[in-house]
Design an enzyme around this catalytic site. Structure first.
Site, PDB file in Angstrom:
ATOM      1  N   VAL A 103     -35.323  20.373  91.732  1.00  0.00           N
ATOM      2  CA  VAL A 103     -35.650  21.037  90.466  1.00  0.00           C
ATOM      3  C   VAL A 103     -36.650  22.166  90.695  1.00  0.00           C
ATOM      4  O   VAL A 103     -36.550  23.250  90.120  1.00  0.00           O
ATOM      5  CB  VAL A 103     -36.208  20.011  89.451  1.00  0.00           C
ATOM      6  CG1 VAL A 103     -36.767  20.720  88.223  1.00  0.00           C
ATOM      7  CG2 VAL A 103     -35.120  19.039  89.035  1.00  0.00           C
ATOM      8  N   ASP A 118     -12.840  63.512  89.912  1.00  0.00           N
ATOM      9  CA  ASP A 118     -11.800  64.513  89.682  1.00  0.00           C
ATOM     10  C   ASP A 118     -12.467  65.762  89.121  1.00  0.00           C
ATOM     11  O   ASP A 118     -13.639  65.751  88.758  1.00  0.00           O
ATOM     12  CB  ASP A 118     -10.764  63.959  88.700  1.00  0.00           C
ATOM     13  CG  ASP A 118      -9.440  64.698  88.789  1.00  0.00           C
ATOM     14  OD1 ASP A 118      -9.390  65.744  89.464  1.00  0.00           O
ATOM     15  OD2 ASP A 118      -8.468  64.238  88.174  1.00  0.00           O
ATOM     16  N   ASN A 153     -40.694  26.254  85.534  1.00  0.00           N
ATOM     17  CA  ASN A 153     -39.581  27.090  86.011  1.00  0.00           C
ATOM     18  C   ASN A 153     -38.719  27.615  84.874  1.00  0.00           C
ATOM     19  O   ASN A 153     -38.288  28.778  84.894  1.00  0.00           O
ATOM     20  CB  ASN A 153     -38.702  26.295  86.976  1.00  0.00           C
ATOM     21  CG  ASN A 153     -39.329  26.137  88.344  1.00  0.00           C
ATOM     22  OD1 ASN A 153     -40.461  26.553  88.562  1.00  0.00           O
ATOM     23  ND2 ASN A 153     -38.618  25.523  89.260  1.00  0.00           N
TER      24      ASN A 153
END
Length: 848
Positions: A281, A328, A679
């Site tokens: 984790v 192009d 986290n």
């Protein structure tokens, strides 16, 4: 094998296809041919179901790692952790789904565009039918304003001019005739053929259908698009490689610590399983998928404000990694319209008067110029030269002969001051033959043609006797001079090309124009082009891939190229490991646009090109490409800042858990649910705030990022240094508080949790710029990052002092002494990280 209908006469084509020029096909024959060849439509690719599109968002190694982490937490019955992880997965997938859902089907758009009618000859009667009901062998009638319904061989014409820019890239309408042409005649030069999707600008004609549906040139391109595999974007490749590496490292760490804990430290299986999950984790940056999606989405919004529409989120970063732009000419570099650029004569006023008299254009009541491209360019040029067009056109016109393909000129007889003056405008080679003083003009005409200019001649004479047939009077003209026309370059193109050079981006012109025209255009936009830097489509066909891949690095201009050539050019550069962008607006560009790492279409271009692209230039400006590349580089910078910060936290968690459990044999200094909170919850907001980081000054003076290089050397050093520095101080704090001071384990874990949270609050500013120290930048320039830092602290307080979160995270209130320790560790971390950054910047080259 290609059928060379342009190489045989129209009568032979009619015989081969078993048709009749007088009667057309019978109803019975039409039914048989529909069964044999199918309808004149493009087979549509099935649209991806919404549920499949949503599930595809999970097809990422990083997502797999998070799914595995969620399943593992369910296995050990940590349901809260599992719910939070899966919630993060779903939110991230929803962001990607809503962005990808904007993409519509290329072939569906193309099919809808075919719902038009055309006039055909059947059983001796002209009738109007749906275009999709045409069959090979049908005799079709062509007239100005209509689109070509299928590929066909010309039978007869009357001043028929067709614009095939969408297919061939030629900006001027081409005059068509029925003459037989050599076998080797390139597609763009087949004047006796018309192709599906072309626009008839002038005249009328009759033709026999030789190809329908997917066998037409347009249909072949649609098939190419359908069969062209989309390559992974550089970001997808980087995330894939990074996720695999991360998965292997985390997996190896979990297994190693699990084994060592049981056999070396004699911990229980359950205890080591919890430790391994804490490492898994902690090592997985749960916030990263959400943060990446948000950073790319915000960058996409900024690009939209600069007139670029991003159709795929990952393409934002791809823009920042672009190493080659293949473009192009028509509309990309030029305005896609005719403009009078020069009057070559000593009689300027007479030249303008003669051209205005002969043109078919006029000025309406709203002062709009109405007429053919050439006629409109003549009037616009006269007005730009302060010529009183309206006054001149008031001069009485006695007779007129409009331009036609047989004569190749127009005549206008005017009555001026008692004289009758005949004026002529048209193909210079025709007018020279009808003039008395034009011998010295032929070389000038050749010189102008070599520059890619369209040239017309003008002349005049006084006549004494009139004739009903003006052609009988068309001789012995006084040759006045020449008018040359160009398709003007966009004003900002040259500057944009120069910026690309400074940014280390190679620019390549790939066009259907002749080599000399292409070379002239290339030089006008600032490219230095020698003979060795030009290659034609015919030369491309003679080279094997292994030979071409050696030469392609020198080529700056590809001339007379067809769709298959552009596709091959893109493929070869990708084989060389380069990130290539392809720009275009026509049907002919679509396969290469789709194949390219970043396909760029023009907002005014065909729907086929737009739907195949990753980026649409809403204002058609080449300069917008430069702006979007800049935004792509800013996004990549900000992604790296966010990734560095997230991984530094993840690496720190692995060190903290691994060292405390295995090296020292201590209890876990922080729980898995607490790591998950940091986290996922606390890291997410600063990570999102990095999306608003202002650009760095030299962003467009660096070389493009390498294709597979998400992690720079600088990032690795900072991640490693942050992990080591943070956990060095935290491990010392844990030892002193738990073993020396004898505080309760839950209390010490709460202090460690606060240290890691406050560390996030402070250290995020170290990642504002990976190339400079805090004292070299304005640390508070990003107001969103400032608020994110404050919000992280508020979340930390909530996690520690609110009863609900205390139960969820197993925290307990801490005193002022503990907060002082927390603050001291955070400040020491910043000082050490900045010292490491300073050493790295001073001693090493930070260029990628």
């Amino acid at each position: 094998m290609e059928k060379l209908y342009h190489n045989i006469s129209a009568l032979d084509v009619i015989k081969i296809l078993d048709s009749d020029v007088q009667k057309g096909l019978t109803k019975k024959e039409v039914s048989k041919r529909i069964l044999s060849f199918g309808k004149n439509s493009i087979s549509e690719k099935k649209e991806t179901p919404k549920i499949i599109l949503f599930l595809s968002q999970f097809q990422s190694p990083l997502m797999y790692i998070l799914i595995f982490a969620g399943i593992l937490t369910l296995f050990i019955k940590n349901y809260t952790d599992a719910v939070v992880i899966f919630l993060a997965l779903i939110i991230s997938a929803l962001f990607g789904f809503f962005e990808e859902n904007k993409v519509s089907s290329v072939l569906k758009k193309l099919k809808n565009s075919l719902k038009t009618k055309t006039t055909v000859l059947r059983e001796g009667v002209k009738k109007e039918i749906y275009q999709e009901d045409l069959v090979i062998g049908d005799i079709v009638f062509l007239k100005a304003g209509e689109k070509i319904p299928a590929d066909a061989r010309i039978i007869e014409t009357n001043n028929l001019k067709v614009s095939e820019a969408a297919l061939t890239g030629e900006w001027l309408a081409e005059e068509k005739d029925s003459h037989v042409l050599p076998k080797e005649t390139p597609l763009a030069d087949r004047k006796n053929m018309v192709f599906m999707g072309g626009l008839i600008e002038e005249g009328i004609g009759k033709a026999i259908v030789v190809a329908t549906g997917t066998t037409t040139e347009t249909g072949k391109i649609a098939e190419l698009i359908q069969n062209t595999k989309e390559t992974k974007t550089p970001l997808q490749e980087k995330i894939t490689g990074f996720s695999k590496f991360l998965g292997i490292v985390i997996g190896a760490c979990c297994i190693l610590i699990f084994i060592l804990g049981i056999f070396l430290r004699d911990h229980s299986t359950l205890e080591m399983l919890e430790t391994s999950i804490a490492i898994a984790v902690g090592g997985i940056p749960e916030s990263l998928p959400i943060v990446i999606t948000i950073i790319l989405a915000f960058s996409g919004e900024r690009i939209l404000k600069k007139k670029g529409l991003i159709r795929k989120l990952a393409s934002v970063e791809t823009l920042g990694s672009t190493q080659i732009i293949c473009f192009d000419k028509t509309k990309t570099l030029t305005e896609g319209k005719m403009k009078l650029n020069n009057i070559i004569t000593k009689e300027g006023e007479l030249a303008l008067k003669a051209s205005v008299f002969c043109t078919d254009a006029y000025i309406d009541e709203k002062n709009n110029i109405i007429g053919t491209p050439t006629g409109s360019a003549v009037l616009k040029g006269a007005l730009d030269n302060n010529f009183d067009v309206k006054k001149i056109l008031e001069i009485e016109e006695l007779q007129r002969l409009p331009f036609n393909s047989e004569n190749k000129y127009a005549l206008s007889l005017r009555k001026e001051k008692g004289k009758r003056m005949l004026y002529i405008l048209g193909a210079p080679e025709r007018i020279i033959k009808k003039s008395k003083n034009a011998d010295l003009w032929e070389k000038e005409i050749e010189r102008l043609a070599e520059k890619g200019l369209r040239v017309v001649g003008i002349g005049c004479k006084e006549i004494k006797k009139t004739s009903k047939d003006l052609n009988k009077l068309a001789n012995d003209f006084h040759f006045i001079g020449l008018l040359s026309f160009i398709d003007p370059l966009r004003e900002d193109v040259k500057e944009s090309i120069e910026i690309c050079k400074k940014a280390g981006i190679k620019t390549i012109l790939a066009t259907g124009d002749h080599a000399l025209t292409a070379k002239t255009i290339a030089e006008q936009i600032g490219l230095t082009v020698n003979e060795e830097n030009i290659m034609t489509g015919q030369e491309l066909d003679t080279l094997e891939d292994k030979d071409l891949i050696e030469k392609i690095g020198k080529i700056k201009v590809f001339a007379r190229v067809e769709p298959r050539h552009k596709l091959r050019i893109v493929d070869l550069w990708q084989q060389k490991g380069k990130v290539i962008a392809m720009t275009g607006d026509g049907i002919n560009d679509a396969p290469a646009i789709k194949k390219a790492d970043i396909g760029i279409s023009l907002g005014s271009g065909t729907e086929v090109a737009k739907e195949a692209s990753d980026l649409v230039l809403l204002d058609d400006s080449f300069n917008t490409i430069v702006k979007t590349v800049e935004e792509g580089r800013i996004a990549l910078d900000n992604l790296r800042k966010s990734v560095s910060h997230s991984l530094a936290d993840a690496f720190a968690s692995i060190i903290l858990v691994g060292f405390s459990s295995i090296v020292f044999g201590w209890p876990l200094p922080i729980l898995a649910v607490q790591i998950l909170w940091i986290n996922l919850i606390e890291d997410t907001f600063p990570g999102m705030a990095f999306a608003f980081e202002p650009k760095e000054k030299n962003v467009m003076e660096r070389k493009p990022a390498k294709r597979d290089n998400l992690m720079t050397k600088e990032m690795k050093v900072l991640i490693f240094a942050t992990g080591i520095i943070d956990e060095f101080f935290i491990l010392i704090a844990f030892y002193l508080l738990y073993f020396k001071a004898g505080f309760d384990l839950d209390y010490v874990r709460t202090v460690i949790f606060a240290m890691m949270s406050v560390d996030v609050m402070f250290v995020i500013f170290c990642y504002k710029n990976l190339r400079k120290n805090l004292w070299q930048i304005n640390p508070f320039s990003n107001i969103y990052l400032n608020f994110a830092s404050i919000f992280v602290f508020i979340l930390c307080l909530a996690a520690i002092y609110l009863p609900f979160f205390q139960g969820l995270l197993k925290t307990t209130p801490i005193d002022l002494f503990a907060w002082g320790t927390v603050l001291l560790v955070a400040l020491l971390s910043i000082l050490c990280i900045e010292a490491t950054k300073y050493f790295f910047i001073t001693k090493h080259d930070t260029e990628e």
